[in-house]
Design a protein around this motif. Sequence first.
Motif, PDB file in Angstrom:
ATOM      1  N   VAL A  93       0.838  -1.201   0.000  1.00 58.16           N
ATOM      2  CA  VAL A  93       0.000   0.000   0.000  1.00 58.16           C
ATOM      3  C   VAL A  93       0.872   1.249   0.000  1.00 58.16           C
ATOM      4  O   VAL A  93       0.648   2.183  -0.782  1.00 58.16           O
ATOM      5  N   THR A 133       2.356   2.205  -3.322  1.00 59.33           N
ATOM      6  CA  THR A 133       1.494   2.749  -4.366  1.00 59.33           C
ATOM      7  C   THR A 133       1.496   4.271  -4.394  1.00 59.33           C
ATOM      8  O   THR A 133       1.078   4.878  -5.386  1.00 59.33           O
ATOM      9  N   HIS A 192      -0.372   6.061  -2.460  1.00 56.66           N
ATOM     10  CA  HIS A 192      -1.706   6.500  -2.053  1.00 56.66           C
ATOM     11  C   HIS A 192      -2.003   6.023  -0.636  1.00 56.66           C
ATOM     12  O   HIS A 192      -3.033   5.396  -0.366  1.00 56.66           O
ATOM     13  N   LYS A 206      -3.699  -2.871  -4.226  1.00 61.70           N
ATOM     14  CA  LYS A 206      -4.077  -2.193  -5.465  1.00 61.70           C
ATOM     15  C   LYS A 206      -5.516  -1.697  -5.419  1.00 61.70           C
ATOM     16  O   LYS A 206      -5.842  -0.631  -5.957  1.00 61.70           O
ATOM     17  N   ALA A 254      -5.486   1.473  -3.393  1.00 62.61           N
ATOM     18  CA  ALA A 254      -4.906   2.566  -4.172  1.00 62.61           C
ATOM     19  C   ALA A 254      -5.913   3.085  -5.190  1.00 62.61           C
ATOM     20  O   ALA A 254      -6.011   4.293  -5.440  1.00 62.61           O
ATOM     21  N   ARG A 255      -6.674   2.185  -5.771  1.00 61.99           N
ATOM     22  CA  ARG A 255      -7.687   2.580  -6.753  1.00 61.99           C
ATOM     23  C   ARG A 255      -8.776   3.409  -6.088  1.00 61.99           C
ATOM     24  O   ARG A 255      -9.250   4.407  -6.647  1.00 61.99           O
ATOM     25  N   SER A 315      -7.340   6.923  -5.292  1.00 64.17           N
ATOM     26  CA  SER A 315      -7.004   7.763  -6.444  1.00 64.17           C
ATOM     27  C   SER A 315      -8.206   8.075  -7.321  1.00 64.17           C
ATOM     28  O   SER A 315      -8.062   8.694  -8.373  1.00 64.17           O
TER      29      SER A 315
END
Length: 385
Positions: free
Chosen positions: A59, A62, A64, A163, A166-167, A170
């Motif tokens: 994490v 990333t 984020h 991921k 992070a998605r 963002s």
Amino acid sequence: MSVPASDALRVGLLINPVAGMGGRVGLKGSDGAKRLAEARRLGAKPMAAARALAFLRHVEATGHAPQWLTCDGGMGADCFAAAGIVCEVVYTPDASNTTAADTRTAAAALLHAQVDVLVFVGGDGTARDLLAAVADTAVVLGVPAGVKMHSGVFAVSPVAAAKILARLASGGLVASVRREVRDFVSDSDTVEQALTTTGFGELRVPEAGGYLQHTKVGGKEQEPLAVQEICAHVLEHRNAERICVLGAGGTCLAVKQQLGFDGTLRGVDVLHPGGSVELDVNEARLLSLQDVEVFVSFAAHQGVLFGRGNQMFSPTVLRRLLDLAVDAGPRLHVLATRTKLDTLQGRPLIVDTGDVALDRRLSGLLEVLSGYEDHLLYRVARDYA
């Protein structure tokens, strides 16, 4: 544009320290004191901490990183210390040997601390404890670390879980789905019982939410078709016994027309259960309505949910709406196609009601209806710079 730290995604991390211990010593899980004691007698070593540490490091990589909330000791804080990551501890277990009761209490504490996502590290037994503690009131994501992982609430790996976070952070398209919690209820070695799991309920889980196959041409959403699907979902799933309040904008206008009346494009309109319609109502009229269900959208590119256009939804109206009991389903629905969300280029939706406490209450992760039985999770911030 960047999101201020005060509006960072709030993520709770809950680790079941003994998850997975039974696997390498040939047991079928580590649920319960008797089986856990047997695992330790056979020399089992803890597995969950390593999986949690891998998740945390991915994490952070990333770029984020969220605002982390967790539990003390082996239920979370020890891993954050090992990774050199700052966290807030909201629950401390009474003893170092934690139990299922600790998992349930910790989950409730994290939910009370208003996390946007509750990440847990464990297996099916831990998922069952989460289900008992939070039911459908939280967005939950599992990092697989148990012996049994038949439930649909787990990411495929710590990297995949990172991921997804992070998605979310963002502004990527992330679906909100219900996934079943399943587990074995028998230790029998007969073929039928050994391969049979039982469903215990569903948890709300984030999944990658790109464009759906039936609405894309060359990778692009057909927005008029998506709007039709939104209308179809509203018509089929709204509570017809409630007063239906529809906000401004083209998406809401399409819903109004499908409901059988020519509503106002820039106004808030009301459909009563008996079929009568009120057009372009004001704040005072909204305050006089009792049993309501509200549908709103926002302007593309701008992304202001409340505070522009929908100003008839004043702080007083919104507080009353949020305070209504939700036993029979949610009272506030946000409608937007994926194409409209994409115009924000990853920026969060904004609330600017003029009431700081209310804006804080409205911020976080929100479910957005983007098609028929198709919900996405999208962030709402108080402001952005």
